[in-house]
Motif scaffolding. Sequence first.
Motif, PDB file in Angstrom:
ATOM      1  N   ASP A   8       0.872  -1.176   0.000  1.00 18.34           N
ATOM      2  CA  ASP A   8       0.000   0.000   0.000  1.00 18.34           C
ATOM      3  C   ASP A   8       0.911   1.229   0.000  1.00 18.34           C
ATOM      4  O   ASP A   8       1.511   1.564   1.018  1.00 18.34           O
ATOM      5  CB  ASP A   8      -0.900  -0.044   1.248  1.00 18.34           C
ATOM      6  CG  ASP A   8      -1.788   1.190   1.382  1.00 18.34           C
ATOM      7  OD1 ASP A   8      -1.724   2.098   0.511  1.00 18.34           O
ATOM      8  OD2 ASP A   8      -2.547   1.248   2.379  1.00 18.34           O
ATOM      9  N   SER A  10       1.367   5.256  -0.511  1.00 20.25           N
ATOM     10  CA  SER A  10       0.599   6.507  -0.485  1.00 20.25           C
ATOM     11  C   SER A  10       1.342   7.613  -1.233  1.00 20.25           C
ATOM     12  O   SER A  10       2.527   7.475  -1.566  1.00 20.25           O
ATOM     13  CB  SER A  10       0.394   6.946   0.966  1.00 20.25           C
ATOM     14  OG  SER A  10       1.641   7.348   1.516  1.00 20.25           O
ATOM     15  N   ASP A  11       0.651   8.734  -1.452  1.00 23.22           N
ATOM     16  CA  ASP A  11       1.310   9.904  -2.058  1.00 23.22           C
ATOM     17  C   ASP A  11       2.462  10.385  -1.181  1.00 23.22           C
ATOM     18  O   ASP A  11       3.493  10.829  -1.697  1.00 23.22           O
ATOM     19  CB  ASP A  11       0.296  11.043  -2.258  1.00 23.22           C
ATOM     20  CG  ASP A  11      -0.686  10.724  -3.377  1.00 23.22           C
ATOM     21  OD1 ASP A  11      -0.405   9.794  -4.170  1.00 23.22           O
ATOM     22  OD2 ASP A  11      -1.737  11.383  -3.444  1.00 23.22           O
ATOM     23  N   ASP A  13       4.369   8.508   0.674  1.00 24.44           N
ATOM     24  CA  ASP A  13       5.485   7.572   0.431  1.00 24.44           C
ATOM     25  C   ASP A  13       6.235   7.978  -0.836  1.00 24.44           C
ATOM     26  O   ASP A  13       7.476   8.006  -0.865  1.00 24.44           O
ATOM     27  CB  ASP A  13       4.966   6.135   0.240  1.00 24.44           C
ATOM     28  CG  ASP A  13       4.354   5.540   1.504  1.00 24.44           C
ATOM     29  OD1 ASP A  13       4.637   6.046   2.607  1.00 24.44           O
ATOM     30  OD2 ASP A  13       3.589   4.559   1.376  1.00 24.44           O
ATOM     31  N   ARG A 259       2.471   4.553   9.059  1.00 25.61           N
ATOM     32  CA  ARG A 259       1.151   3.905   8.981  1.00 25.61           C
ATOM     33  C   ARG A 259       1.168   2.469   9.491  1.00 25.61           C
ATOM     34  O   ARG A 259       0.180   1.746   9.306  1.00 25.61           O
ATOM     35  CB  ARG A 259       0.659   3.943   7.530  1.00 25.61           C
ATOM     36  CG  ARG A 259       0.263   5.361   7.073  1.00 25.61           C
ATOM     37  CD  ARG A 259      -0.416   5.336   5.718  1.00 25.61           C
ATOM     38  NE  ARG A 259       0.526   4.920   4.679  1.00 25.61           N
ATOM     39  CZ  ARG A 259       0.178   4.291   3.549  1.00 25.61           C
ATOM     40  NH1 ARG A 259      -1.078   4.015   3.307  1.00 25.61           N
ATOM     41  NH2 ARG A 259       1.100   3.954   2.667  1.00 25.61           N
ATOM     42  N   THR A 367      -5.410  -3.039   1.788  1.00 30.38           N
ATOM     43  CA  THR A 367      -6.376  -2.419   0.866  1.00 30.38           C
ATOM     44  C   THR A 367      -7.410  -3.418   0.325  1.00 30.38           C
ATOM     45  O   THR A 367      -8.205  -3.065  -0.549  1.00 30.38           O
ATOM     46  CB  THR A 367      -5.650  -1.747  -0.331  1.00 30.38           C
ATOM     47  OG1 THR A 367      -4.821  -2.731  -0.966  1.00 30.38           O
ATOM     48  CG2 THR A 367      -4.789  -0.574   0.121  1.00 30.38           C
TER      49      THR A 367
END
Length: 386
Positions: A8, A10-11, A13, A259, A367
């Motif tokens: 997963d 993210s932006d 990351d 996270r 997710t």
Amino acid sequence: MIPYGRQDISDADIAAVVDVLRSNFITQGPAVPAFEQTVATYCGTAHAIAVNSATSALHIACLALGVGPGDVVWTSPITFVASANCALYCGATVDFVDVDSTTANISIDALRAKLEAAKVSNTLPKVVIPVHLCGTSCDMRAIRALGDQYCFRIIEDASHAIGGRYLDEPIGSCRYSDITVFSFHPVKIITTGEGGMAVTNDDELAQAMNLLRSHGVTRDPALMTGESDGGWYYQQVALGFNYRITDIQAALGTSQMARIDEFVQRRHEIADWYDEHLVDLPITALARPDDSYSALHLYVIQLELDDTSRSHRAVFDSLRAQGISVNLHYIPVYTHPYYKQLGFQAGMCPMAEAYYARAISIPMFPTLTRNEQTAVISALKQACAA
Ligand SMILES: *Cc1c(COP(=O)(O)O)cnc(C)c1O
């Protein structure tokens, strides 16, 4: 296809990685110690050594503990081959301890019995490597008590288990072990693409692993023999490797760590829902003991084939045909041709082989949607229908 595991990203990351790419250092820069500090603080350990894979971490952990020719290392047969290969890299021999039928983690009864026999035959292990299968901790208190009694050291293979807890402490605290190893492969709990880490509370083990990951070369005058030749000077003081992780990967790791608790919590929601919806099927999930908060890397089901006319293989094939990309973790290590050629024979760990005959890993990743989970359950119903 619904995969069994997936990262997963993210932006945030992506932004963290881009920042490093635009900075002065893409390797051997400040992102690596920052990642190490983040994980050490999270686990409550004194030291963390980031490397390019958990396999590398297991290798330098064994070397730091002095594993070499003539030594014996024990691990679980229900693991990825790397947990055993690390002993062979050091020229040691490896042996396997059978697993518990409810968790498929190393069985304390089997370990105790094997230690008693090994004491008589003078073949006690130097190191035992318990593997926290699916992210659920082994009974570390019992393993440590046996370690104290029989004088072996302990490396926890926690490749599945960062973010999990045992007896109210983070897995990786090393309260019951010498070194704990994590993997950051994309299917694991957090990812750096490829990557791994060894954590320890022991200053000397940390120093040894730090040297071994980078050629055995040091610029620290305290570790050198004799005088420095000048400002350019370094010395090779051990035979090490290039097992370094890059700053690009480390920045992704630090960003993912923000996270980690969310990831594991989400995995628990998914697991609890599976638990509820599997009750009518001829299936038992692996146990998650109360003393442990599993990181839930995997959700393994065990088929109760007595009550159905379908074979394990037929159920597996049917799930794949229905678009569920199931997997099997793991083939007992000693049954691989490479290990057979070392002299291992089928039948040596009956519980591990019984587990292998009925285990399937179904999709488990943060997710995964409720709709996808519903599709997994209905595919399982179809697959198990006689
Ligand atoms: C993934 C895994 C490893 C190896 O991890 P890499 O980072 O891919 O080297 C070792 N042990 C276990 C139990 C694993 O699941």
